[in-house]
Design an enzyme around this catalytic site. Structure first.
Site, PDB file in Angstrom:
ATOM      1  CB  CYS A 139      -0.976   0.004   1.173  1.00 37.08           C
ATOM      2  SG  CYS A 139      -0.225   0.290   2.806  1.00 37.08           S
ATOM      3  CG  HIS A 162      -4.407   1.345   4.164  1.00 35.79           C
ATOM      4  ND1 HIS A 162      -3.717   0.638   3.201  1.00 35.79           N
ATOM      5  CD2 HIS A 162      -5.411   1.987   3.497  1.00 35.79           C
ATOM      6  CE1 HIS A 162      -4.292   0.817   2.028  1.00 35.79           C
ATOM      7  NE2 HIS A 162      -5.303   1.635   2.181  1.00 35.79           N
ATOM      8  CG  ASP A 215      -6.696   2.959  -0.479  1.00 33.99           C
ATOM      9  OD1 ASP A 215      -5.593   2.619  -0.936  1.00 33.99           O
ATOM     10  OD2 ASP A 215      -7.190   2.437   0.534  1.00 33.99           O
TER      11      ASP A 215
END
Length: 770
Positions: A350, A408, A431
């Site tokens: 991520c 995250h 995202d």
């Protein structure tokens, strides 16, 4: 991590992104099917094709002397690029920001006659206006009706933010034009055509000249009328011009910082960004909209077999067939490999995906930053709780669990939102990391941060998924042999310590209050109630023991040298003795919450007399576990206890991140552009075990990347190892040089040094060439 330098000759400048983009195919063909005869229009040719003659039909050979033909066209690149804050881009073409004037100088073959000779500029977008020829091949047919051909006429005085040009100087054959694009111009590559006409419109002698080089038009945070305008100069420097940054990793109790080379001005970064837009399914005018461009970039980051993408994500811990996610030092190296191989680069996670997304957005002129959320509930739409399961013998049933990520990382981009009701301008969250529950769309955002704060989940753009990252709480379940489940306890709060880099410093900026109200606040209660209705949220009712007279506290954690000590303390506040069954397990786990092997356990029973305390301890030596877990994993404790007499239960899950070995990088502080210079990197092993298979990589904006240095022998406990690495800078200015160390036992060890790269002319040093 050696990569051969991707080379481009000057003749390839106009076509390189088309060559690269051929990998993608056409997105609409993938979605609609292959045989689209009768579904969409086909055409014969492109009137602005580069292989057509440059002269117009009004040309008459016997009146050739009347034509006004450009002999040379000077796009004034150095002056224009400096004024448009694009001088750092390694792409040599003219790069301008929309809505801001720039100059063009033209040398005609004869004198320019004011009032008789007329000039029109045509800016034609490249890579947009996708059409299909009769043989079903794809091409481009830009037209004024679609906004992909802009005919720019002469005006008395150009106005910022509007298409037009004025003649600022006309001396015989030499004419200088001041040109301005619109605040909402399409972002991308343009071809420039200069149309001239001599005489009246009915009997004009016309000529068309095509400039050989593309012009790049970017978003403009300096222009007040642009949707991406940022008022503060310090913020523009940070979120648009800063080539390096910091990404927060680790966990909420012990976070660490990973420096990153965004490198948005490097050749491959702008080429990759424009090429992604060229081969996307965005309509022509949509490329002027930063919200849609941001969504397109976000969607293009994650690789899928169907649509391709930049990065193949992996959290397996097994990366022998390619580069491990923690081995990368910056975005340019990833994008370079992507352009060379034309397939998703292995591997990323991520934070690498968010970092590359930040690079591409900054390259296009959209202010952007990486944002880290600790204890994030990634794969959730807020319709239910995050569940953790335990067996009747108190052991965790991790194969049934939902995951809470230690951290995250996503992106924020800054722009206005005229597509939404008032009040949602500013930072927008997106995202690029794929989700398990994103309704078939492997992307998320851009979602207004204000909407996330207020719980306005009806606005779309996957706002509810970002909201769930911050608010979806954990519920512990006891599972019997028949599969029946009993919810007995809630977990700790999620979505905290939301972090990004401060403007102008390397400090951490806490954004938590921008995303969620403080716990217990009245506003928080209103927001959660509204969100629960919008998401049809259902949470279980927890069962209570008839008497709960034990208090539980979990203490301990990593100690010096990498040892871990976990202590469960229990206090009996009641008037009766209790027998407590306890399980403490230490498991390897990735930051996504996915567990691996059980490293050690303690199973015991405690007898606790009234008004007394007792404890259970698990001690885990570094040497016991460090080789038993993947390099990029950590240790997570699962603790459960149950009182025999009352049935009172306690459960918790806790993550532990080790202290990193110490890394230091030293330079002389000044180096000459184009000449070799050295840096000395020192690794100090602070763990109680040897560090084996160590690698040091060094990177930075505009540096010729060097091969990663593999250490010849293990670094023993307490030992210091120094390596000297030779580098070369392609560009001048003050830059950060980033060193990264990883080995079999641990990763994400980094250090940064600042170097002033200067230009040597004769025997003099200057820091900038004017």
């Amino acid at each position: 991590m050696h990569r051969d330098k991707l080379s481009f000759s000057p003749n390839e400048r106009a076509t390189i992104s088309e060559k690269f983009a051929s990998y993608y195919g056409n997105v609409k063909s993938l979605l609609l099917g292959n045989d689209l005869t009768g579904r969409r229009q086909t055409c014969e040719e492109n009137p602005f094709s580069s292989d057509r003659e440059t002269q117009l039909t009004g040309f008459k050979k016997d009146r050739e002397e009347r034509h006004l033909k450009p002999q040379t066209v000077d796009l004034c690149r150095p002056r224009n690029r400096e004024a448009h804050h694009t001088a750092e881009y390694e792409v040599p073409n003219l790069i301008i920001r929309r809505g801001q004037p720039f100059d063009i100088s033209i040398d005609f073959q004869r004198d320019y006659v004011k009032g008789v000779d007329h000039i029109t500029l045509k800016f034609v977008t490249v890579g947009t206006s996708k059409i299909y020829f009769h043989d079903n091949s794809a091409g481009s047919r830009p037209t004024q009706s679609r906004g992909s051909v802009i005919a720019v006429s002469q005006v008395d005085k150009v106005k910022d933010g509007q298409w037009g040009f004025e003649v600022t100087s006309a001396k015989e054959k030499f004419v200088t034009l001041r040109v301005c694009s619109a605040n909402d111009a399409i972002v991308g590559r343009y071809e420039l055509f200069i149309d001239t006409a001599h005489g009246s419109s009915d009997d004009a002698d016309k000529w068309r000249h095509k400039h050989p080089d593309d012009i790049f038009v970017l978003f403009n945070p300096w222009q007040q009328g642009d949707a991406v305008h940022l008022a503060a100069d310090a913020e523009r420097k940070e979120f648009v011009l800063n080539e390096t940054g910091r990404i927060w990793l680790g966990d909420v109790e012990k976070y660490f910082v990973r420096p990153w080379n965004f490198g948005q001005f490097e050749y491959v970064c702008l080429i990759a960004a424009i090429s992604i837009l060229d081969r996307s399914d965005l309509a022509d005018r949509a490329r002027s909209n930063p919200a849609l461009v941001t969504r397109t970039i976000c969607k293009a980051i994650n690789f899928t077999e169907r649509t391709g993408g930049v990065i193949q994500a992996s959290w397996s811990g097994k990366y022998d067939d390619a580069e491990a996610p923690y081995a990368w030092t910056g975005s340019p190296e990833i994008l370079e490999e992507f352009l060379k191989k034309r397939k998703g680069v292995k591997y990323g996670q991520c934070w690498t995906m968010a970092a590359v997304s930040t690079t591409l957005l900054r390259a296009l002129g959209i202010p952007s930053r990486c944002v880290t959320c600790y204890r994030a509930v990634h794969d959730s739409d807020y319709s239910g709780a995050i569940n953790t399961h335990w067996s009747q013998d108190l052991k965790p049933k991790t194969d049934m669990d939902d995951a809470i990520w230690n951290f995250h990382v996503w992106n924020e981009a800054w722009f206005t939102r005229p597509d939404l009701p008032e009040g949602y301008d500013g930072w927008q969250a997106s995202d690029p990391t794929p989700m398990d529950c994103s309704e078939g769309v492997v992307t998320c955002g851009p979602s207004p941060v204000t909407a996330i704060l207020k719980g306005d989940l009806y606005l779309g753009f996957e706002t509810k998924y970002v909201f769930a990252e911050l608010h979806g709480g954990r519920v512990h379940w006891l599972v019997d042999a028949d599969g029946n489940m009993e919810p007995f306890m809630g977990g700790r709060s999620v979505g905290g310590a939301i972090s990004t880099k401060c403007v102008g410093t390397i400090s951490r900026d806490d954004l938590t209050s921008k995303y969620k109200y403080a716990a217990g606040n009245k506003e928080e209660a209103k927001v959660l109630e509204k969100a629960a209705k919008l998401c049809y949220r259902k949470t279980p009712v927890l069962t209570k023991a008839p008497k709960e007279d034990l208090d539980f506290t979990l203490e301990g954690g990593p100690e010096k040298g990498g040892d871990i000590k976990i202590i469960l303390r229990v206090k009996n506040t009641g008037s009766e003795g209790r027998i407590l069954d306890v399980y403490i397990g230490a498991l390897s786990a990735f930051y996504t919450g996915v567990t691996g092997a059980e490293l050690k356990r303690v199973v015991t029973s405690l007898v606790i007399e009234p008004k007394t305390e007792s404890s259970s301890i698990l001690e885990l030596k570094c040497a016991e576990y460090i080789e038993q877990k993947p390099t990029d994993s950590h240790v997570t404790s699962y603790v459960m206890a149950k009182v025999r007499e009352t049935g009172q239960k306690f459960a918790t899950v806790q993550t532990y991140c080790l202290d990193r070995p110490h890394l230091d990088i030293k330079t002389e502080g000044r180096a000459v552009q184009g000449q070799n210079f050295t840096v000395v990197v020192k690794v100090t092993n602070t763990l109680s075990v040897p560090l084996t298979n160590g690698t040091i990589s060094v990177d930075g904006p505009g540096l010729v990347r060097a091969t990663g240095i593999k250490l010849k022998k293990p670094v023993e406990p307490g030992e210091e190892v120094r390596e000297t690495i030779t580098l070369t800078a392609r560009r001048s200015g003050v830059k950060e040089v980033i060193a990264v160390f990883y080995c079999r036992q641990i990763c994400n060890v980094a250090a940064v040094a600042e170097v002033d790269f200067i230009i040597l002319i004769g025997h003099s040093f200057i820091t900038k060439l004017i």
